[in-house]
Design a protein around this motif. Structure first.
Motif, mmCIF file in Angstrom:
data_model
loop_
_atom_site.group_PDB
_atom_site.id
_atom_site.type_symbol
_atom_site.label_atom_id
_atom_site.label_comp_id
_atom_site.label_asym_id
_atom_site.label_seq_id
_atom_site.Cartn_x
_atom_site.Cartn_y
_atom_site.Cartn_z
ATOM 1 N N PHE A 22 0.826 -1.209 0.000
ATOM 2 C CA PHE A 22 0.000 0.000 0.000
ATOM 3 C C PHE A 22 0.858 1.256 0.000
ATOM 4 N N ARG A 23 1.973 1.241 0.705
ATOM 5 C CA ARG A 23 2.861 2.401 0.674
ATOM 6 C C ARG A 23 3.457 2.611 -0.714
ATOM 7 N N ARG A 24 3.773 1.533 -1.407
ATOM 8 C CA ARG A 24 4.258 1.678 -2.782
ATOM 9 C C ARG A 24 3.181 2.261 -3.686
ATOM 10 N N HIS A 25 1.935 1.927 -3.430
ATOM 11 C CA HIS A 25 0.808 2.540 -4.152
ATOM 12 C C HIS A 25 0.801 4.054 -3.945
ATOM 13 N N LEU A 26 0.995 4.499 -2.716
ATOM 14 C CA LEU A 26 0.998 5.940 -2.440
ATOM 15 C C LEU A 26 2.183 6.621 -3.111
ATOM 16 N N TRP A 27 3.371 6.051 -2.992
ATOM 17 C CA TRP A 27 4.548 6.650 -3.624
ATOM 18 C C TRP A 27 4.399 6.705 -5.140
ATOM 19 N N SER A 28 3.760 5.699 -5.727
ATOM 20 C CA SER A 28 3.622 5.677 -7.182
ATOM 21 C C SER A 28 2.797 6.846 -7.694
ATOM 22 N N HIS A 29 1.931 7.379 -6.838
ATOM 23 C CA HIS A 29 1.120 8.528 -7.231
ATOM 24 C C HIS A 29 1.796 9.864 -6.903
ATOM 25 N N GLY A 30 3.037 9.808 -6.460
ATOM 26 C CA GLY A 30 3.776 11.032 -6.185
ATOM 27 C C GLY A 30 3.553 11.597 -4.802
ATOM 28 N N LEU A 31 2.832 10.879 -3.954
ATOM 29 C CA LEU A 31 2.622 11.331 -2.579
ATOM 30 C C LEU A 31 3.730 10.810 -1.681
ATOM 31 N N ARG A 32 4.040 11.572 -0.644
ATOM 32 C CA ARG A 32 4.905 11.082 0.409
ATOM 33 C C ARG A 32 4.065 10.294 1.411
ATOM 34 N N VAL A 33 4.720 9.571 2.290
ATOM 35 C CA VAL A 33 4.015 8.752 3.275
ATOM 36 C C VAL A 33 4.343 9.249 4.676
ATOM 37 N N ALA A 34 3.309 9.505 5.453
ATOM 38 C CA ALA A 34 3.456 9.774 6.887
ATOM 39 C C ALA A 34 3.090 8.488 7.609
ATOM 40 N N ASP A 35 4.064 7.906 8.283
ATOM 41 C CA ASP A 35 3.869 6.576 8.839
ATOM 42 C C ASP A 35 3.962 6.575 10.357
ATOM 43 N N ALA A 36 3.468 5.487 10.932
ATOM 44 C CA ALA A 36 3.513 5.292 12.382
ATOM 45 C C ALA A 36 2.856 6.452 13.119
ATOM 46 N N MET A 37 1.768 6.956 12.533
ATOM 47 C CA MET A 37 1.046 8.064 13.148
ATOM 48 C C MET A 37 -0.375 7.622 13.492
ATOM 49 N N ASP A 38 -1.257 8.579 13.694
ATOM 50 C CA ASP A 38 -2.603 8.280 14.159
ATOM 51 C C ASP A 38 -3.318 7.313 13.216
ATOM 52 N N THR A 39 -3.177 7.512 11.908
ATOM 53 C CA THR A 39 -3.866 6.663 10.943
ATOM 54 C C THR A 39 -3.384 5.218 11.022
ATOM 55 N N ALA A 40 -2.146 5.019 11.439
ATOM 56 C CA ALA A 40 -1.600 3.670 11.626
ATOM 57 C C ALA A 40 -1.950 3.090 12.991
ATOM 58 N N GLN A 41 -2.881 3.727 13.682
ATOM 59 C CA GLN A 41 -3.409 3.257 14.969
ATOM 60 C C GLN A 41 -2.417 3.365 16.121
ATOM 61 N N ARG A 42 -1.629 4.424 16.117
ATOM 62 C CA ARG A 42 -0.832 4.716 17.304
ATOM 63 C C ARG A 42 -1.779 5.036 18.452
ATOM 64 N N ASN A 43 -1.455 4.548 19.621
ATOM 65 C CA ASN A 43 -2.308 4.703 20.803
ATOM 66 C C ASN A 43 -3.677 4.047 20.608
ATOM 67 N N ALA A 44 -3.802 3.166 19.615
ATOM 68 C CA ALA A 44 -5.096 2.535 19.350
ATOM 69 C C ALA A 44 -4.910 1.134 18.782
ATOM 70 N N GLY A 45 -3.929 0.408 19.320
ATOM 71 C CA GLY A 45 -3.750 -0.969 18.918
ATOM 72 C C GLY A 45 -2.385 -1.305 18.350
ATOM 73 N N LEU A 46 -1.680 -0.319 17.773
ATOM 74 C CA LEU A 46 -0.352 -0.584 17.222
ATOM 75 C C LEU A 46 0.674 -0.370 18.329
ATOM 76 N N ASP A 47 1.202 -1.463 18.865
ATOM 77 C CA ASP A 47 2.138 -1.349 19.981
ATOM 78 C C ASP A 47 3.526 -0.940 19.482
ATOM 79 N N TRP A 48 4.435 -0.691 20.427
ATOM 80 C CA TRP A 48 5.750 -0.159 20.069
ATOM 81 C C TRP A 48 6.578 -1.162 19.282
ATOM 82 N N ALA A 49 6.461 -2.447 19.586
ATOM 83 C CA ALA A 49 7.237 -3.444 18.848
ATOM 84 C C ALA A 49 6.865 -3.412 17.365
ATOM 85 N N ALA A 50 5.569 -3.372 17.071
ATOM 86 C CA ALA A 50 5.127 -3.308 15.675
ATOM 87 C C ALA A 50 5.453 -1.957 15.067
#
Length: 378
Positions: A49-77
């Motif tokens: 999915f990240r390669r899909h975003l880059w292919s359209h010329g967008l940058r990726v903001a990762d490990a943030m709210d949309t990636a479920q920080r503080n909502a299921g995505l623990d530090w190891a992941a």
């Protein structure tokens, strides 16, 4: 449903705006991923999915709210996600430019003093830097709990920025996205908090590449953008008013860009064409295309991000499933249950109207299957 239509093709990065899509993670459907369980991620689908975003010329903001920080995505992941995303970005260019990652304090939930909060921040910042990605200093629930006033925010952020190594993005996430952040920057009054925030940015402008503001207040964002020091970008995080804010000069770091990436990228290229076009008639034509491409996504965005706004991640993942980017509608922490089937049915309808379902037959089959499970199929 609308007939199948070809989405805007991949293309170059926009020239006039820096645009990040805050990306979701794809949960492994064969793992537990129940509330409280360690996050198990489908890494192949997540990176695809990240390669899909880059292919359209967008940058990726990762490990943030949309990636479920503080909502299921623990530090190891999260730590693994940061390393994998930065490594994958190298196929497209410099990871420091193409991906920024959130650094917070969520791995230290019991940090109850400013030194412990600072140490937690420092660990995560170093993790992002070692991966080669750009750093986003996220708002901290732990800091919101222990800070006694604006002076604590100023001092702690000042020390973090002094040793960041390169300019970072500061993130102001509103209480509608996370109620635990009420009163961030030292005051529950937004205008007072803005004054404290601006004082910090002005004092450390050389180390602040930009500020990401998610308050869903268009007028406030316009005023804040005008007050920032020269060279400090404002990245809109307003998933309701992004078309007008971007047109007015904001850059973008948006969760809504995850599901609307093809249309968003095409709209930004239309804006580039308009802003570089000397002929008024042609400029108006390019702007009309910008308005049309983004305009068709706004009803969907407002539905996905409706209150309680922090549950928007469910709609984001649901749309990725409908569009065929992943094989299962499942989320870490069991968050796929955070929106009702009635809500998701309306998201489905609005996504179809926006032209965001590249394979209508697949989307209809998946929607019908979901309704069947919930006893709603006819």
């Amino acid at each position: 449903m609308r007939p199948a239509a070809s989405p805007p093709p991949p293309g170059p990065a926009p020239a006039g705006r820096v645009a990040y899509a805050a990306a979701h993670v794809v949960a492994d459907p064969f793992a537990e991923n129940t509330p409280g369980s360690p996050a198990a991620v489908d890494w192949d689908a997540t990176l695809r999915f990240r390669r899909h975003l880059w292919s359209h010329g967008l940058r990726v903001a990762d490990a943030m709210d949309t990636a479920q920080r503080n909502a299921g995505l623990d530090w190891a992941a999260t730590r693994e996600l940061i390393g994998r995303s930065a490594a994958a970005a190298r196929a497209y260019g410099d990871p420091a430019e193409l991906v920024c990652c959130g650094a917070g304090t969520d791995h230290a939930p019991h940090a109850d003093t400013l030194p412990l909060v600072e140490a937690a921040y420092a660990e995560q910042i170093e993790t992002v830097r070692e991966a080669g990605a750009g750093v986003v200093i996220m708002a901290s629930r732990q800091l919101a709990r222990v800070a006694r006033g604006p002076e604590d925010y100023q001092a702690l952020y000042g020390r973090l920025l002094a040793r960041a190594g390169r300019p970072v993005i500061l993130h102001w996430l509103g209480a509608m996205f996370d109620p635990a952040l009420t009163g961030y920057w030292g005051s529950p009054d937004v205008e007072t908090a803005t004054g404290h925030f601006l004082a910090l940015v002005r004092e450390h402008a050389a180390m602040v590449e930009g500020v990401k503001v998610s308050l869903l207040d268009e007028e406030h964002e316009v005023r804040l953008r005008a007050a920032l020091p020269a060279g400090v970008r404002l990245y809109t995080g307003d998933d309701f008013n992004y078309p007008s804010l971007i047109k007015g000069g904001s850059h973008a770091l948006l969760g809504v860009f995850d599901p609307i990436a093809p249309l968003a990228a095409a709209a930004l290229r239309a804006l580039d064409a308009a802003e570089s076009e000397p002929d008024p008639a042609l400029r108006a034509r390019h702007m009309a295309r910008y308005d049309d491409l983004f305009g068709r996504t706004v009803p969907l965005a407002r539905k996905v991000f409706e209150a309680p706004t922090y549950n928007y991640k469910t709609g984001i993942v649901f749309l990725a499933w409908l569009a065929g980017h992943q094989d299962a509608f499942t989320m870490v922490g069991g968050a796929q249950s955070a929106r009702s089937p009635v809500h998701l049915a309306e998201v489905f309808r609005l996504a179809d109207q926006a032209g965001l379902l590249p394979d209508p037959e697949l989307a209809a089959h998946r929607m019908r299957s979901l309704l069947t499970v919930h006893g709603m199929a006819r």
